[in-house]
Design a protein around this motif. Structure first.
Motif, PDB file in Angstrom:
ATOM      1  N   ALA A 258       0.809  -1.102  -0.042  1.00 29.15           N
ATOM      2  CA  ALA A 258      -0.044  -0.204  -0.031  1.00 29.15           C
ATOM      3  C   ALA A 258       1.024   1.303  -0.042  1.00 29.15           C
ATOM      4  CB  ALA A 258      -1.038   0.087   1.176  1.00 29.15           C
ATOM      5  N   SER A 259       1.914   1.421   0.869  1.00 24.50           N
ATOM      6  CA  SER A 259       2.764   2.509   0.749  1.00 24.50           C
ATOM      7  C   SER A 259       3.961   2.086   1.529  1.00 24.50           C
ATOM      8  CB  SER A 259       2.094   3.626   1.866  1.00 24.50           C
ATOM      9  OG  SER A 259       1.998   3.204   3.136  1.00 24.50           O
ATOM     10  N   ILE A 260       5.027   2.814   1.296  1.00 27.79           N
ATOM     11  CA  ILE A 260       6.334   2.474   1.758  1.00 27.79           C
ATOM     12  C   ILE A 260       6.959   3.596   2.240  1.00 27.79           C
ATOM     13  CG2 ILE A 260       8.787   1.563   0.721  1.00 27.79           C
ATOM     14  CD1 ILE A 260       7.133   0.333  -1.667  1.00 27.79           C
ATOM     15  N   GLU A 261       7.406   3.596   3.343  1.00 24.01           N
ATOM     16  CA  GLU A 261       8.238   4.343   4.061  1.00 24.01           C
ATOM     17  C   GLU A 261       9.592   4.059   4.362  1.00 24.01           C
ATOM     18  OE1 GLU A 261       6.142   5.873   7.480  1.00 24.01           O
ATOM     19  OE2 GLU A 261       4.173   6.296   6.377  1.00 24.01           O
ATOM     20  N   VAL A 262      10.629   4.981   4.212  1.00 25.01           N
ATOM     21  CA  VAL A 262      11.943   4.886   4.656  1.00 25.01           C
ATOM     22  C   VAL A 262      12.214   5.953   5.891  1.00 25.01           C
ATOM     23  CG1 VAL A 262      14.438   4.618   3.948  1.00 25.01           C
ATOM     24  CG2 VAL A 262      12.556   3.629   2.546  1.00 25.01           C
ATOM     25  N   ASP A 263      12.577   5.280   6.857  1.00 24.60           N
ATOM     26  CA  ASP A 263      12.948   6.425   8.021  1.00 24.60           C
ATOM     27  C   ASP A 263      14.207   6.043   8.339  1.00 24.60           C
ATOM     28  OD1 ASP A 263      10.133   7.428   8.515  1.00 24.60           O
ATOM     29  OD2 ASP A 263       9.686   5.856   9.547  1.00 24.60           O
ATOM     30  N   PHE A 264      15.162   7.020   8.706  1.00 30.81           N
ATOM     31  CA  PHE A 264      16.587   6.782   9.133  1.00 30.81           C
ATOM     32  C   PHE A 264      16.896   7.095  10.394  1.00 30.81           C
ATOM     33  CE2 PHE A 264      16.278   8.276   4.543  1.00 30.81           C
ATOM     34  CZ  PHE A 264      17.067   7.390   4.111  1.00 30.81           C
ATOM     35  N   ASN A 265      17.289   6.223  11.043  1.00 25.46           N
ATOM     36  CA  ASN A 265      17.645   6.269  12.789  1.00 25.46           C
ATOM     37  C   ASN A 265      19.026   7.268  12.796  1.00 25.46           C
ATOM     38  OD1 ASN A 265      15.226   4.955  13.237  1.00 25.46           O
ATOM     39  ND2 ASN A 265      16.479   3.128  13.123  1.00 25.46           N
ATOM     40  N   GLY A 266      19.061   7.782  14.000  1.00 27.66           N
ATOM     41  CA  GLY A 266      20.414   8.129  14.061  1.00 27.66           C
ATOM     42  C   GLY A 266      20.571   9.547  13.357  1.00 27.66           C
ATOM     43  N   THR A 267      21.867   9.689  12.956  1.00 31.37           N
ATOM     44  CA  THR A 267      22.183  10.801  12.186  1.00 31.37           C
ATOM     45  C   THR A 267      21.488  10.642  10.602  1.00 31.37           C
ATOM     46  OG1 THR A 267      24.031  11.372  13.382  1.00 31.37           O
ATOM     47  CG2 THR A 267      23.806  12.221  11.188  1.00 31.37           C
ATOM     48  N   PRO A 268      20.535  11.219  10.226  1.00 35.39           N
ATOM     49  CA  PRO A 268      20.342  11.128   8.592  1.00 35.39           C
ATOM     50  C   PRO A 268      21.091  11.396   7.657  1.00 35.39           C
ATOM     51  CG  PRO A 268      19.269  13.148   9.534  1.00 35.39           C
ATOM     52  CD  PRO A 268      19.850  12.493  10.807  1.00 35.39           C
ATOM     53  N   PRO A 269      21.186  10.540   6.365  1.00 34.07           N
ATOM     54  CA  PRO A 269      21.947  10.827   5.336  1.00 34.07           C
ATOM     55  C   PRO A 269      21.512  12.181   4.922  1.00 34.07           C
ATOM     56  CG  PRO A 269      20.293   9.427   4.781  1.00 34.07           C
ATOM     57  CD  PRO A 269      19.990   9.380   6.342  1.00 34.07           C
ATOM     58  N   ARG A 270      22.580  12.753   4.125  1.00 34.28           N
ATOM     59  CA  ARG A 270      22.243  14.160   3.286  1.00 34.28           C
ATOM     60  C   ARG A 270      20.994  14.115   2.717  1.00 34.28           C
ATOM     61  NH1 ARG A 270      27.838  12.679   2.195  1.00 34.28           N
ATOM     62  NH2 ARG A 270      27.058  11.830   0.068  1.00 34.28           N
ATOM     63  N   ASP A 271      20.390  14.917   2.456  1.00 35.60           N
ATOM     64  CA  ASP A 271      18.940  15.069   1.792  1.00 35.60           C
ATOM     65  C   ASP A 271      19.002  14.552   0.357  1.00 35.60           C
ATOM     66  OD1 ASP A 271      17.949  16.403   3.996  1.00 35.60           O
ATOM     67  OD2 ASP A 271      18.194  18.339   3.148  1.00 35.60           O
ATOM     68  N   GLU A 272      20.145  14.826  -0.267  1.00 37.39           N
ATOM     69  CA  GLU A 272      20.095  14.215  -1.800  1.00 37.39           C
ATOM     70  C   GLU A 272      20.196  12.588  -1.740  1.00 37.39           C
ATOM     71  OE1 GLU A 272      24.244  15.878  -0.765  1.00 37.39           O
ATOM     72  OE2 GLU A 272      22.343  16.403  -0.636  1.00 37.39           O
ATOM     73  N   ASP A 273      21.009  12.113  -0.540  1.00 36.95           N
ATOM     74  CA  ASP A 273      21.129  10.602  -0.629  1.00 36.95           C
ATOM     75  C   ASP A 273      19.988  10.171   0.073  1.00 36.95           C
ATOM     76  OD1 ASP A 273      23.968  10.933  -1.226  1.00 36.95           O
ATOM     77  OD2 ASP A 273      24.718  11.064   0.820  1.00 36.95           O
ATOM     78  N   ALA A 274      19.276  10.722   1.025  1.00 37.41           N
ATOM     79  CA  ALA A 274      17.970  10.266   1.275  1.00 37.41           C
ATOM     80  C   ALA A 274      16.848  10.256   0.097  1.00 37.41           C
ATOM     81  CB  ALA A 274      17.406  10.777   2.322  1.00 37.41           C
ATOM     82  N   ALA A 275      17.008  11.370  -0.781  1.00 34.00           N
ATOM     83  CA  ALA A 275      16.223  11.348  -1.994  1.00 34.00           C
ATOM     84  C   ALA A 275      16.197  10.297  -2.797  1.00 34.00           C
ATOM     85  CB  ALA A 275      16.163  12.808  -2.402  1.00 34.00           C
ATOM     86  N   LEU A 276      17.552   9.988  -3.039  1.00 29.88           N
ATOM     87  CA  LEU A 276      17.921   9.028  -4.006  1.00 29.88           C
ATOM     88  C   LEU A 276      17.535   7.665  -3.374  1.00 29.88           C
ATOM     89  CD1 LEU A 276      19.884   8.086  -6.276  1.00 29.88           C
ATOM     90  CD2 LEU A 276      21.419   7.334  -4.218  1.00 29.88           C
TER      91      LEU A 276
END
Length: 183
Positions: free
Chosen positions: A120-138
């Motif tokens: 139905a939906s997919i969520e990717v959450d980052f624990n701790g220090t998140p990656p750079r915005d462009e890496d998370a977007a990738l």
């Protein structure tokens, strides 16, 4: 003396008969093996390839001699088919087991794979220090699994590996998937 000499060296006629006999025995054995558990499919989405893949999931069995053996074979077949259907995104199959009181007895399964489950939906959450915005977007953009596609467990696990590998390649050497929630 002629007997052993013929067998040792053979003749074209003997080889042909032996080959024909072996081929006939293999075909007969295959036909007998196919009837150890009989499958009947119901439902709208059963293609010949899909039915074949389900048949291929059946365990190899010997011909049952009693009704109890046929029932045990049928139960093992139900477990194997359920696992196969789950691996293909069908998590609510209906499989009815019946035993034909024939000689020899035969397990008969009526298989309805049920509805295909989709993500139905997919969520990717980052624990701790998140990656750079462009890496998370990738990660979110190129994720190999997408909402609306069939919920195949191996695809979800592969996507988790892809996330960790991609983040490691982007400079996050300790990246790992720590939790999966499916609901």
């Amino acid at each position: 003396m002629a007997g052993p000499n013929l067998c040792q060296h053979g003749s074209d006629g003997m080889r042909t008969r032996l080959t024909t006999f072996c081929a006939t025995a293999i075909i007969a054995a295959s036909a007998a093996a196919a009837d150890e558990v009989r499958l009947e499919f119901t439902g709208d989405e059963i293609t010949p390839d899909f039915a074949s893949s389900i048949r291929d999931a059946l365990p190899d069995e010997t011909q049952p001699q009693t009704i109890l053996e046929a029932r045990r074979q049928g139960r093992r077949a139900v477990q194997a088919i359920t696992a196969k259907l789950n691996s293909e995104g069908y998590y609510n199959p209906t499989i009815d087991l019946g035993i034909e009181n024939s000689e020899p007895p035969v397990a008969r399964l009526r298989v309805d794979p049920g509805p295909e489950f989709a993500l139905a939906s997919i969520e990717v959450d980052f624990n701790g220090t998140p990656p750079r915005d462009e890496d998370a977007a990738l990660i979110r953009r190129d994720l190999p699994v997408k909402a609306g596609r069939r919920a195949i467990p191996s695809a979800v696990i592969d996507a988790e590996r892809w996330i960790a590998t991609t983040l490691r390649n982007q400079g996050y050497p300790y990246a790992e998937v720590s939790e999966r929630q499916v609901f």
